[in-house]
Design an enzyme around this catalytic site. Structure first.
Site: not given
Ligand code: CA
Length: 316
Positions: A152, A239
């Site tokens: 991320e 995710e």
């Protein structure tokens, strides 16, 4: 006796169905926006992510992998290698590799897919290139492996993440010409619209990650996802979970269901965060849960129970 034997065969064949995900689907690739199996048919993988290896190494073992396949029906697992925190990969690489390899090797043995996740929030280009070259050299001939090269991004622009991704993809492709590579994008993988307007060109078998936490990210992020898909961008939800993005609030079951429906309708693979025992709602286990699977409902938090329900339903 015959009845018992029949029952045993039935049970065995049900178990084999999940544990032989790779035997069934083989080498994955990307066709247009769709993940496809070796026969060219659409495939949807569903599973869970381990938590950061540096904080929850106790679950990084063969027994937990086997339990998540046999009891939770996972067809894919994600090993999340912490990169930047103290005692993570950058400062303790040997420990990180040992934990990652325990999960990767067990997943290969169990014949399911496994994501090697570079669980970072900042750019660490040279370290990532060395790590992924090493992984590709070691595991690139196994169809089980998927590379996720930047969990991320937080502070970096898409232009920066794109340049980084091209370098890391090239490092992997020196040793592995075909396994799927997942590419991140800015703001915790929510800027897939920026990817859609300026995608990476000339690389095969790459997909882009979209992460959601259902109580924070709602219709606007699904619309971004659709915008990207309509522009030819393959999406992989590596995710997600049902609470707010802080990972520690009540579950929004309605929004979570909307996300699951959204992904299922579009044949998008998804992975729920995470196998950990931190005192927060997104960590799916209680501290009393064994390090080696064999969990009963009393060991699993609400988020884990719902995730397991979804996996049992959709990974039939
Ligand atoms: Ca390969």
């Amino acid at each position: 006796m015959i009845k018992i034997a029949t029952l045993l065969i039935l049970l065995l064949s049900v178990t084999m169905c999940f544990s032989q995900s790779v035997k069934k689907n083989g080498q994955l690739s990307v066709n247009g926006t769709q993940l496809v199996n070796e026969q060219g048919k659409a495939v949807v993988l569903r599973g869970v992510s381990f938590g950061w290896h540096n904080w929850w190494p106790r679950f990084y073992n063969e027994e937990t992998v086997n339990w998540l396949v046999d009891d939770w029906n996972c067809t894919i697992l994600r090993a999340a290698m912490g990169v930047e925190p103290k005692k993570a990969y950058l400062s303790k690489p040997k420990f990180a590799l040992k934990k990652m390899e325990a999960v990767i090797d067990a997943a290969i043995e169990k014949d399911i897919y496994v994501i090697i996740d570079w669980h970072a929030h900042e750019l660490n280009t040279e370290a990532a290139k060395i790590f992924f070259a090493q992984m590709a050299q070691k595991y690139g001939s196994n169809p089980h492996v998927i590379y996720e090269i930047f969990n991320e991004p937080v502070h970096d622009s898409w232009e920066e993440v794109k340049a980084y991704s091209i370098e890391v993809i090239d490092a992997i492709r020196e040793y592995d010409s075909n396994n799927v590579i997942l590419v991140g994008n800015p703001h915790w993988d929510q800027d897939v619209h920026l990817v859609a307007d300026n995608p990476i060109e000339g690389k095969s078998n790459i997909m882009y990650t979209l992460h959601y936490y259902a109580s924070t990210h709602k219709e606007y992020l699904r619309e971004r996802g659709d915008y990207a898909i309509n522009k030819g961008i393959p999406i992989f939800i590596s995710e997600c979970a049902g609470m707010k993005a802080d990972g520690d609030s009540e579950l929004d079951y309605d929004e979570w269901q909307k996300w699951i429906d959204w992904a299922e309708e579009r044949k998008i693979s998804w992975i729920t965060w995470s196998i950990a025992d931190k005192d927060e709602t997104c960590s799916m286990l209680y501290k009393k849960a064994s390090s080696k699977g064999n969990w009963k409902d009393e060991h699993i938090k609400e988020s884990g129970l719902r995730t397991k329900e979804y996996l049992l339903k959709y990974n039939k």
